[in-house]
Scaffold this motif. Structure first.
Motif, mmCIF file in Angstrom:
data_model
loop_
_atom_site.group_PDB
_atom_site.id
_atom_site.type_symbol
_atom_site.label_atom_id
_atom_site.label_comp_id
_atom_site.label_asym_id
_atom_site.label_seq_id
_atom_site.Cartn_x
_atom_site.Cartn_y
_atom_site.Cartn_z
ATOM 1 N N LEU A 177 0.846 -1.185 0.000
ATOM 2 C CA LEU A 177 0.000 0.000 0.000
ATOM 3 C C LEU A 177 0.885 1.238 0.000
ATOM 4 C CD1 LEU A 177 -2.625 1.635 0.335
ATOM 5 C CD2 LEU A 177 -2.412 1.274 2.816
ATOM 6 N N ILE A 178 0.718 2.073 -1.010
ATOM 7 C CA ILE A 178 1.383 3.379 -1.063
ATOM 8 C C ILE A 178 0.345 4.430 -0.713
ATOM 9 C CG2 ILE A 178 2.467 5.094 -2.569
ATOM 10 C CD1 ILE A 178 3.704 2.806 -4.137
ATOM 11 N N VAL A 179 0.608 5.192 0.336
ATOM 12 C CA VAL A 179 -0.298 6.248 0.782
ATOM 13 C C VAL A 179 0.423 7.579 0.593
ATOM 14 C CG1 VAL A 179 -1.708 7.117 2.673
ATOM 15 C CG2 VAL A 179 -1.249 4.677 2.495
ATOM 16 N N THR A 180 -0.189 8.509 -0.128
ATOM 17 C CA THR A 180 0.540 9.736 -0.442
ATOM 18 C C THR A 180 -0.413 10.858 -0.813
ATOM 19 O OG1 THR A 180 2.367 10.610 -1.769
ATOM 20 C CG2 THR A 180 0.784 9.212 -2.908
ATOM 21 N N SER A 181 0.079 12.068 -0.651
ATOM 22 C CA SER A 181 -0.535 13.223 -1.289
ATOM 23 C C SER A 181 0.329 13.580 -2.485
ATOM 24 C CB SER A 181 -0.631 14.396 -0.309
ATOM 25 O OG SER A 181 0.647 14.695 0.238
ATOM 26 N N ALA A 182 -0.077 14.582 -3.260
ATOM 27 C CA ALA A 182 0.708 14.982 -4.424
ATOM 28 C C ALA A 182 2.036 15.588 -3.971
ATOM 29 C CB ALA A 182 -0.070 15.975 -5.274
ATOM 30 N N GLY A 183 2.981 15.659 -4.903
ATOM 31 C CA GLY A 183 4.298 16.215 -4.617
ATOM 32 C C GLY A 183 4.817 16.963 -5.831
ATOM 33 N N PRO A 184 6.113 17.210 -5.876
ATOM 34 C CA PRO A 184 6.693 17.934 -7.007
ATOM 35 C C PRO A 184 6.821 17.068 -8.245
ATOM 36 C CG PRO A 184 8.397 17.329 -5.451
ATOM 37 C CD PRO A 184 7.098 16.950 -4.810
ATOM 38 N N LYS A 200 -2.213 -1.946 -15.189
ATOM 39 C CA LYS A 200 -3.287 -2.864 -14.813
ATOM 40 C C LYS A 200 -2.946 -3.662 -13.563
ATOM 41 C CE LYS A 200 -1.590 -6.665 -17.734
ATOM 42 N NZ LYS A 200 -1.910 -7.585 -18.855
ATOM 43 N N HIS A 201 -1.679 -3.603 -13.141
ATOM 44 C CA HIS A 201 -1.248 -4.372 -11.971
ATOM 45 C C HIS A 201 -1.446 -3.617 -10.660
ATOM 46 C CE1 HIS A 201 0.412 -7.235 -14.759
ATOM 47 N NE2 HIS A 201 1.188 -6.314 -15.304
ATOM 48 N N TRP A 202 -1.898 -2.368 -10.728
ATOM 49 C CA TRP A 202 -2.074 -1.554 -9.532
ATOM 50 C C TRP A 202 -3.508 -1.047 -9.452
ATOM 51 C CZ3 TRP A 202 1.652 -0.062 -5.817
ATOM 52 C CH2 TRP A 202 2.943 -0.535 -6.072
ATOM 53 N N ARG A 203 -4.050 -1.015 -8.246
ATOM 54 C CA ARG A 203 -5.322 -0.324 -7.996
ATOM 55 C C ARG A 203 -4.961 1.068 -7.500
ATOM 56 N NH1 ARG A 203 -8.765 1.178 -3.928
ATOM 57 N NH2 ARG A 203 -10.994 1.167 -4.458
ATOM 58 N N TYR A 204 -5.229 2.073 -8.339
ATOM 59 C CA TYR A 204 -4.824 3.447 -8.035
ATOM 60 C C TYR A 204 -6.077 4.256 -7.701
ATOM 61 C CZ TYR A 204 -1.596 7.420 -8.290
ATOM 62 O OH TYR A 204 -0.803 8.496 -7.982
ATOM 63 N N SER A 205 -6.212 4.630 -6.426
ATOM 64 C CA SER A 205 -7.347 5.428 -5.967
ATOM 65 C C SER A 205 -6.908 6.879 -5.844
ATOM 66 C CB SER A 205 -7.857 4.904 -4.620
ATOM 67 O OG SER A 205 -8.879 5.744 -4.119
ATOM 68 N N LEU A 206 -7.352 7.711 -6.776
ATOM 69 C CA LEU A 206 -7.002 9.124 -6.802
ATOM 70 C C LEU A 206 -8.207 9.954 -6.378
ATOM 71 C CD1 LEU A 206 -5.233 11.571 -7.543
ATOM 72 C CD2 LEU A 206 -6.002 11.281 -9.906
ATOM 73 N N ALA A 207 -8.049 10.718 -5.298
ATOM 74 C CA ALA A 207 -9.111 11.587 -4.804
ATOM 75 C C ALA A 207 -8.795 13.023 -5.206
ATOM 76 C CB ALA A 207 -9.242 11.467 -3.290
ATOM 77 N N PRO A 208 -9.371 13.534 -6.290
ATOM 78 C CA PRO A 208 -9.070 14.913 -6.693
ATOM 79 C C PRO A 208 -9.681 15.915 -5.724
ATOM 80 C CG PRO A 208 -10.820 14.007 -8.056
ATOM 81 C CD PRO A 208 -10.346 12.887 -7.182
ATOM 82 N N GLY A 209 -9.038 17.067 -5.640
ATOM 83 C CA GLY A 209 -9.572 18.134 -4.811
ATOM 84 C C GLY A 209 -9.299 17.934 -3.334
ATOM 85 N N PRO A 210 -9.790 18.851 -2.510
ATOM 86 C CA PRO A 210 -9.526 18.788 -1.065
ATOM 87 C C PRO A 210 -10.340 17.699 -0.388
ATOM 88 C CG PRO A 210 -11.006 20.609 -1.563
ATOM 89 C CD PRO A 210 -10.574 20.034 -2.881
ATOM 90 N N HIS A 236 -3.628 20.834 -1.139
ATOM 91 C CA HIS A 236 -5.078 20.766 -0.918
ATOM 92 C C HIS A 236 -5.877 20.325 -2.139
ATOM 93 C CE1 HIS A 236 -4.759 22.326 3.108
ATOM 94 N NE2 HIS A 236 -4.003 23.318 2.679
ATOM 95 N N LEU A 237 -5.385 20.568 -3.343
ATOM 96 C CA LEU A 237 -6.079 20.096 -4.532
ATOM 97 C C LEU A 237 -5.516 18.780 -5.033
ATOM 98 C CD1 LEU A 237 -6.607 23.427 -6.522
ATOM 99 C CD2 LEU A 237 -8.013 22.396 -4.710
ATOM 100 N N ASN A 238 -4.452 18.303 -4.388
ATOM 101 C CA ASN A 238 -3.868 16.992 -4.697
ATOM 102 C C ASN A 238 -3.361 16.935 -6.131
ATOM 103 O OD1 ASN A 238 -3.046 14.406 -3.999
ATOM 104 N ND2 ASN A 238 -5.010 13.463 -4.479
ATOM 105 N N GLU A 239 -2.675 18.018 -6.564
ATOM 106 C CA GLU A 239 -2.128 18.086 -7.914
ATOM 107 C C GLU A 239 -0.605 18.137 -7.856
ATOM 108 O OE1 GLU A 239 -3.690 21.573 -9.717
ATOM 109 O OE2 GLU A 239 -5.800 20.920 -9.607
ATOM 110 N N PHE A 240 0.048 17.305 -8.649
ATOM 111 C CA PHE A 240 1.501 17.405 -8.787
ATOM 112 C C PHE A 240 1.820 18.703 -9.522
ATOM 113 C CE2 PHE A 240 1.279 12.951 -7.828
ATOM 114 C CZ PHE A 240 2.484 12.679 -7.193
ATOM 115 N N THR A 241 2.758 19.475 -8.987
ATOM 116 C CA THR A 241 3.036 20.793 -9.557
ATOM 117 C C THR A 241 4.531 21.059 -9.585
ATOM 118 O OG1 THR A 241 2.936 21.931 -7.418
ATOM 119 C CG2 THR A 241 0.872 21.722 -8.652
ATOM 120 N N THR A 242 4.891 22.062 -10.379
ATOM 121 C CA THR A 242 6.226 22.654 -10.352
ATOM 122 C C THR A 242 6.145 23.910 -9.501
ATOM 123 O OG1 THR A 242 6.758 21.837 -12.552
ATOM 124 C CG2 THR A 242 8.082 23.655 -11.720
#
Length: 498
Positions: A177-184, A200-210, A236-242
């Motif tokens: 289990l990888i638990v994370t918020s967005a990063g750089p 297809k080998h991963w179940r990726y649960s992405l929760a957009p927004g706060p 807070h928006l869970n977006e990878f950014t520069t």
């Protein structure tokens, strides 16, 4: 894992927006319950990612998953292994586990600062922030990696990932289990997560927004208080950014990279400079060769050494490569800070390599950062197509510092990566752009031409305008005096041919 583990998770007590511990199932939303059920009771995937914004109970849910697995499915002497991004995060995970365990009086548990053990069968949860070496030989039944996107972009953390992930097949039913918020953007964890999201080998649960319980007022306060809009989008928006104070934007960086060009050979029409940033124990050692074409900084070679598995960078290898590049690229002067390897620098000088030592202070950092940032902004940089370089430059920021009433800027990593490549490029940009006559034949300065020829590659002798800003300072060798041997200045004169 089993349905029983999920049912236990629903009943474990947590503190999440409540004054008193409450059952996890009563405070978790539909997404959290679906994620937990898929991890603990689902049969479709053994590899899971939960990417959620800050405040979305990631740490609490990690602790609940670990304890539920320990109480139901981990066999005798089995392990649930949790790797936290840092010591503070490890403490938070242990606090969540400790809170839930405190309301299980009938279960024989022993809880310490970093471990929870079932005293009846010696199964355990182990929470740690160790380096890669500690993960060798690990074979957990459940592996949890916390705040993965914010793991440092270093060789030791990559080794940690490789070691723990490669050990999963030791247990046939092991889950990760990888638990994370967005990063750089641009770090190796970002690259891994991008791959997992499309696999297809991963179940990726992405929760957009706060997080759904964040109020508009709370978010507005965060938007005003954080240092940049990029930070708000990331946290807070869970977006990878520069980062907004990044050295170079995505479009400018893409425009600078010459697709498919990994090295540029020596061309006697140009004058080159070699710049080096030495790191031995933790940081990378980087050497680059650049030249100037009109108002452009052009990169020709990039060499990089990383300390791996606790082994230091071999400075003998670095010395040999610097000497080779110096000779191959027309006796190019070498810019280097000798503080990390004085003996290596002295040895290069004694073999005739033209070394210009520099002191890395606030003023020099300011000059290098400014020169490189301006070159990117004006699109006057031609880079080699090296993925590691492109990824690093996308994460480097320009920090403003004040010392003694004077404001300066310097290059820095985002806290998750390296800035070593950016440093050597900055040194090259400062050298080349502040010396408009470096390597350019002069026809209007007879005094400069008299007896001031240097030998370029290929044997041609070419008149050039010399001076401190053109060829660098005379090497200041501090070696043992040998009777009859030429001094530093005499060797310099012989080197440049007068």
């Amino acid at each position: 894992m089993s349905e029983a583990a999920y049912n236990v998770a629903l009943t474990l007590r947590v503190v999440a927006g409540t004054s008193e511990p409450a059952p996890w199932g009563s405070v978790a939303d539909a997404r959290q319950r679906a994620d937990m059920r898929a991890l603990l009771a689902g049969d479709d995937s053994r590899q899971h990612v939960w990417q959620r914004a800050r405040g979305y109970m990631k740490t609490t849910d990690s602790g609940v998953a670990a304890l539920a697995a320990l109480l139901t499915d981990v066999p005798a002497n089995g392990v649930v292994q949790v790797f936290a991004v840092d010591l503070e995060q490890a403490r938070k995970i242990m606090t969540a586990i400790r809170t839930a365990a405190a309301h299980l009086p009938s279960v024989p548990l022993k809880v310490t600062a970093s471990r929870v053990t079932r005293t009846d069968n010696d199964a355990a949860i182990v929470v740690e922030t160790s380096d890669a070496a500690s993960a060798l030989g690990a074979s957990p039944h459940l592996l949890i990696l916390d705040e993965f996107a914010n793991w440092k972009d270093t060789a030791s953390f990559q080794d940690l990932w490789d070691n723990v992930y490669s050990g999963l097949p030791k247990q046939g039913n092991a889950r990760i289990l990888i638990v994370t918020s967005a990063g750089p953007i641009g770090t190796w964890p970002h690259g891994r997560l991008t791959t997992f999201q499309g696999s297809k080998h991963w179940r990726y649960s992405l929760a957009p927004g706060p997080a759904p319980w964040r109020t508009p007022e709370d978010l507005e306060r965060q938007r005003e208080g954080l240092s940049s809009a990029a930070a708000f989008r990331m946290f807070h928006l869970n977006e990878f950014t520069t980062p907004e104070d990044g050295l170079v934007g995505e479009e400018d960086l893409a425009a600078a990279v010459a697709e498919g060009v990994r090295v540029r050979p020596y061309d006697p029409r140009h004058a080159y400079v070699v710049t080096a940033d030495l790191g031995v124990v933790k940081d990378a050692t980087v050497v680059t060769v650049c030249h100037r074409e009109g108002d452009r900084v052009v990169q020709d070679v990039l060499a990089r050494w990383l300390p791996r598995h606790g082994r230091h960078v071999r400075l003998d290898d670095v010395r040999d490569e610097v000497a080779r590049l110096h000779a191959e690229y027309g006796s190019a002067p070498v810019r280097i800070d000798p503080s990390q390897a004085r003996q290596m620098v002295q040895g290069l000088q004694e073999t005739g390599v033209l070394i210009e030592t520099v002191t890395i202070d606030a003023n020099y950092n300011h000059a290098c950062a400014t020169a490189l940032q301006q070159a990117f902004e004006r699109r006057r940089v031609d880079l080699l197509d090296v993925p590691e370089q492109t990824a690093e430059l996308g994460t480097v920021v320009v920090r403003t510092r004040t010392s003694g009433g004077k404001e300066t800027v310097a290059l820095d990593s985002t806290g998750n990566g390296h800035d070593d490549i950016a440093d050597v490029l900055g040194m090259a940009a400062e050298f080349l752009m502040s010396r408009p006559y470096f390597g350019v034949p002069s026809i209007n300065n007879a005094a400069a031409l008299r007896g001031t020829e240097i030998r370029r590659g290929g044997g041609a002798r070419e008149g050039v305008r010399l001076g401190k800003r053109d060829l660098g300072t005379v090497p200041n060798n501090t070696r043992r005096k040998v009777p009859g041997a030429p001094g530093a200045y005499e060797r310099f004169r012989r080197r440049v041919g007068y």
